[in-house]
Write an enzyme that holds these catalytic residues in place. Structure first.
Site, mmCIF file in Angstrom:
data_model
loop_
_atom_site.group_PDB
_atom_site.id
_atom_site.type_symbol
_atom_site.label_atom_id
_atom_site.label_comp_id
_atom_site.label_asym_id
_atom_site.label_seq_id
_atom_site.Cartn_x
_atom_site.Cartn_y
_atom_site.Cartn_z
ATOM 1 N N THR B 17 0.811 -1.227 0.000
ATOM 2 C CA THR B 17 0.000 0.000 0.000
ATOM 3 C C THR B 17 0.846 1.279 0.000
ATOM 4 O OG1 THR B 17 -0.141 -0.083 2.411
ATOM 5 C CG2 THR B 17 -1.955 -1.079 1.188
ATOM 6 N N GLY B 18 2.163 1.147 0.095
ATOM 7 C CA GLY B 18 3.028 2.331 0.016
ATOM 8 C C GLY B 18 3.057 2.870 -1.415
ATOM 9 N N LYS B 43 -3.141 -2.629 7.558
ATOM 10 C CA LYS B 43 -4.045 -2.461 6.411
ATOM 11 C C LYS B 43 -4.731 -3.775 6.041
ATOM 12 C CE LYS B 43 -2.874 1.942 5.543
ATOM 13 N NZ LYS B 43 -1.972 2.480 4.534
ATOM 14 N N THR B 97 14.392 -2.657 -1.653
ATOM 15 C CA THR B 97 14.736 -1.517 -0.806
ATOM 16 C C THR B 97 16.211 -1.124 -0.918
ATOM 17 O OG1 THR B 97 13.083 -2.326 0.728
ATOM 18 C CG2 THR B 97 14.600 -0.645 1.560
ATOM 19 N N GLU B 98 16.444 0.177 -1.049
ATOM 20 C CA GLU B 98 17.799 0.715 -1.085
ATOM 21 C C GLU B 98 18.071 1.417 0.233
ATOM 22 O OE1 GLU B 98 18.429 3.452 -4.308
ATOM 23 O OE2 GLU B 98 20.451 3.971 -3.624
ATOM 24 N N TYR B 159 19.630 -2.201 -17.844
ATOM 25 C CA TYR B 159 18.654 -1.842 -18.890
ATOM 26 C C TYR B 159 19.393 -1.551 -20.190
ATOM 27 C CZ TYR B 159 16.087 -0.629 -14.581
ATOM 28 O OH TYR B 159 15.533 -0.608 -13.331
ATOM 29 N N GLU B 209 30.890 -4.449 -11.229
ATOM 30 C CA GLU B 209 31.454 -3.131 -10.989
ATOM 31 C C GLU B 209 32.520 -3.239 -9.914
ATOM 32 O OE1 GLU B 209 28.196 -1.089 -8.027
ATOM 33 O OE2 GLU B 209 27.711 -1.131 -10.150
ATOM 34 N N HIS B 247 26.752 3.416 -5.319
ATOM 35 C CA HIS B 247 26.436 2.149 -4.682
ATOM 36 C C HIS B 247 27.367 1.950 -3.489
ATOM 37 C CE1 HIS B 247 24.624 0.017 -8.405
ATOM 38 N NE2 HIS B 247 23.985 1.118 -8.062
#
Lengths: 389, 292
Positions: B17-18, B43, B97-98, B159, B209, B247
């Site tokens: 619901t966020g 909720k 989540t970051e 991407y 990376e 990052h």
């Protein structure tokens, strides 16, 4: 996040780890007052900057008289220190730490850090501490002992004792140093550190154990639950453009070249920098506007690029996912109008709403060079640099 | 075939619901993902796009058959959400989540080892098996169903690579972002094994990376265990030492984890390492030609 040595030592003190007697001064007057309050001579004066290698750069000195302190403090406070780590930009000395000088019998090393590949915190100890610890670690790795810590068990006493004994420390001091190790581990966990290191941890001629220098870094992701730690941040130690960028949630790092670049996503930003280098040019910066950038953020990002005097050409490389290409194009057009930018701007757009984005750029009356893909964008950057010489 | 997720995967959304959760739930449904339930404490009993919302993961798994969960929970609560999913017996946990504190992730990493589950992320764009199922935030339309497997630590750079492949007519079996944080769940090694066994994957791309030693570990597995061609790109050749490039994962220090070392180790193992990020698609094309 980094903090100063004196701040790190205050934290150690909070965790009952012995530190030398001393205080911080922000001007000569304060320095002399500290001198008058100190009971012994000589004292050690240390420039407080976010960098290692201060000693070699002239930022650490043993002082024997009030007069000498006055001279050194007035030359040091307000100066810029250039160490091997800071490079050409240097770091400003806003304050100095004045401490009692100790008679040192032996220098040890004690630290905690994150071991990514084992996904744990590691304790690191050596009986050969001091400025050459990294050389010791490379030349004779067996003299630097590492203990990985199971997060579900924590650091166990037997592990501490075993680790310290392996370094060659005598069992008589192992218990005392073990207590310091436990305290430092507690600090590491409770304050969400990414590095907590005492180097050197010294044994004095009086057989006292004291943390002579300390370096503590914190996990930026955990600062939200440590307002006390967050308040220790010293913005004067950071590049002003980088500080400006963080105000708008932009991730910016100043580099040496002349191609300003703005990209969404850290990986793509690094790949774009690599590509610039690949065509023989040099990136002026790393700038990641993130996945959810707004037109305002794009404008602020461009402002930062333009205010960097080294920048001759700007490359914008956006792969729109969450950040839509039309949002980006609007931001770029508005910013270019406000800022009156005269240098060439090369834009590569791909992803969500790309057609709309390209239409906005084309209809703007501003001279953007639009590239089809990354390869072409880099070629056009090289070309623009050649034209401008 | 594909790995980890396919058209039959039934998905739960934690934090449905966020803002982020709701937006991406709609995007995933539009892509064809079978979302069967959502969780937001407080909720329970509500619904979103006809999907029932529960207070706890346990309530959701009692009511619905669930194979995978996508976590869109703020950083302060995300570690808890991962542990809740693992404890409730969900097999595939994708944490988008970051910004989760590293020490929280250390606990999570060791806890879930004792459970029959795997974690993708955190700080990942997610996982997609094109044409079948998408659990994540990537733009679905750039992907095409096919036979190239992609494992990446990055978001938009993935991407970019997918786009290069798709435009050259090479579709993807499954694309996975392992996450950009210092501590992540599944690593290259685990996924290389799965791709090697997946009969519909004929080539694999690793997008790495600077920072850490995950790519070096992957190579140790590659040599001797794999027959399928592997193409790699390592971002950050130009990154200065000791600086954090966005990052948390992208930190180089002490001569470990820099791009040059990674590239050297990969090349010595016979992996095709692409230097020019604009030519990753072409490199994959050639690697597959050689094999055929």
């Amino acid at each position: 996040m980094k903090i100063h040595e004196y701040q790190a030592k205050n934290l150690l003190k909070e965790y009952k780890i012995p530190i030398p007697k001393g205080s911080v001064a922000r001007d000569v007057h304060e320095s002399l007052k500290i001198w008058d309050d100190m009971t012994g001579i000589p004292v050690v004066v240390k420039a407080q900057v976010h960098s290692g290698g201060r000693g070699k750069a002239g930022g650490v000195r043993v002082i024997n008289s009030r007069e000498e302190l006055k001279d050194y403090a007035s030359s040091l406070i307000g100066s810029i220190i250039y160490t091997e780590q800071t490079g050409g930009d240097g770091k400003p000395v806003d304050c100095i730490l004045i401490e009692e000088a100790l008679d040192i019998k032996k220098e040890l090393y004690l630290g905690f850090t994150i071991d990514r590949s084992h996904a744990c915190i590691s304790m690191i100890a050596s009986a050969e501490g001091g400025v050459e610890i990294e050389k010791v670690a490379l030349a004779s790795p067996d003299r630097v002992v590492v203990q990985n810590i199971d997060p579900l068990l924590g650091l166990r006493d037997f592990q501490v004792i075993r680790t310290l004994l392996k370094t060659g420390m005598h069992i008589k001091i192992v218990r005392k140093i073990g207590a310091i190790a436990n305290a430092l581990y507690k600090l590491f966990i409770e304050k969400d550190c990414s590095l907590a290191e005492i180097n050197p941890l010294v044994i004095t001629e009086k057989d006292e154990i004291v943390a002579l220098d300390a370096k503590i870094n914190f996990d930026d992701n955990a600062l939200f639950r440590h307002p006390d730690i967050a308040s220790l941040r010293d913005y004067n130690q950071e590049n002003p453009l980088e500080v400006e960028a963080t105000r708008y949630n932009l991730n910016y790092i100043k580099l040496k070249g002349n191609v300003g670049c703005m990209v969404n996503g850290a990986g793509l930003a690094m790949a774009t920098m690599d590509l610039i280098k690949f065509v023989g040019a040099e990136p002026a910066n790393f700038l990641d506007v993130g996945g959810g950038a707004t037109s305002k953020m794009i404008e602020e990002g461009l402002k930062i690029l333009v205010s960097d005097r080294d920048v001759k050409v700007i490359l914008i490389n956006i792969f729109g996912g969450i950040l839509r290409c039309d949002t980006l194009a609007t931001g770029v057009v508005e910013a270019a109008q406000h800022l009156n930018i005269h240098m060439p701007i090369i834009i590569r757009l791909e992803g969500t709403n790309v057609e709309e984005g390209r239409r906005i750029l084309a209809g703007s009356n501003l001279k953007f060079t639009v590239a089809r893909d990354m390869g072409e964008a880099a070629e056009k950057v090289a070309e623009a640099l050649r034209i401008r010489g | 075939m594909s790995i980890i997720i396919d058209e039959n995967t039934k998905v739960l959304i934690q934090g449905i619901t966020g803002n982020e959760g709701a937006f991406h739930t709609r995007q995933m449904i539009e892509y064809g993902t079978r979302i069967v339930a959502g969780v937001t404490p407080g909720k329970g009993g509500q619904s979103l796009e006809g999907i029932p919302v529960y207070n706890t993961v346990q309530d959701a798994v009692q009511d619905k058959e669930i194979d995978a969960t996508a976590i869109f929970v703020p950083p302060a609560f995300a570690a808890d959400a991962i542990i809740e999913a693992a404890e409730s017996g969900i097999k595939t946990i994708v944490c988008l989540t970051e910004g989760i504190p590293t020490i929280d992730m250390i606990t999570v990493y060791h806890y879930i080892k004792s459970k029959d589950c795997w974690l993708i992320g955190p700080n990942t764009p997610g996982i997609i098996s094109p044409g079948k199922c998408k659990i994540g935030v990537m733009a679905g339309y750039i992907h095409r169903k096919g036979t190239v497997g992609i494992i990446s630590r990055s978001g938009t750079l993935t991407y970019e690579v997918v786009d290069q492949l798709t435009k050259m007519g090479m579709g993807q079996s499954t694309c996975i972002g392992i996450g950009g944080d210092p501590i992540v769940g599944l690593r290259y090694v685990d996924l290389l094994k799965m791709f090697e066994e997946d009969e519909d994957t004929d080539a694999i791309v690793i997008i790495g990376e600077i920072g850490g030693t995950a790519e070096e570990e992957a190579v140790q597995y590659y040599s001797g265990h794999m027959k399928k061609p592997l193409v790699a790109f390592i971002a950050g050749v130009t990154a200065p030492e000791g600086r954090r490039m966005g990052h948390a994962g992208a930190i180089i220090s002490g001569g470990r984890g820099d791009a040059k070392t990674k590239i050297k180790v990969l090349e010595e193992a016979g992996v095709t390492v692409v230097k020019n990020p604009a030519q990753i698609g072409q490199a994959v094309f050639h690697a597959r030609q050689v094999r055929v």
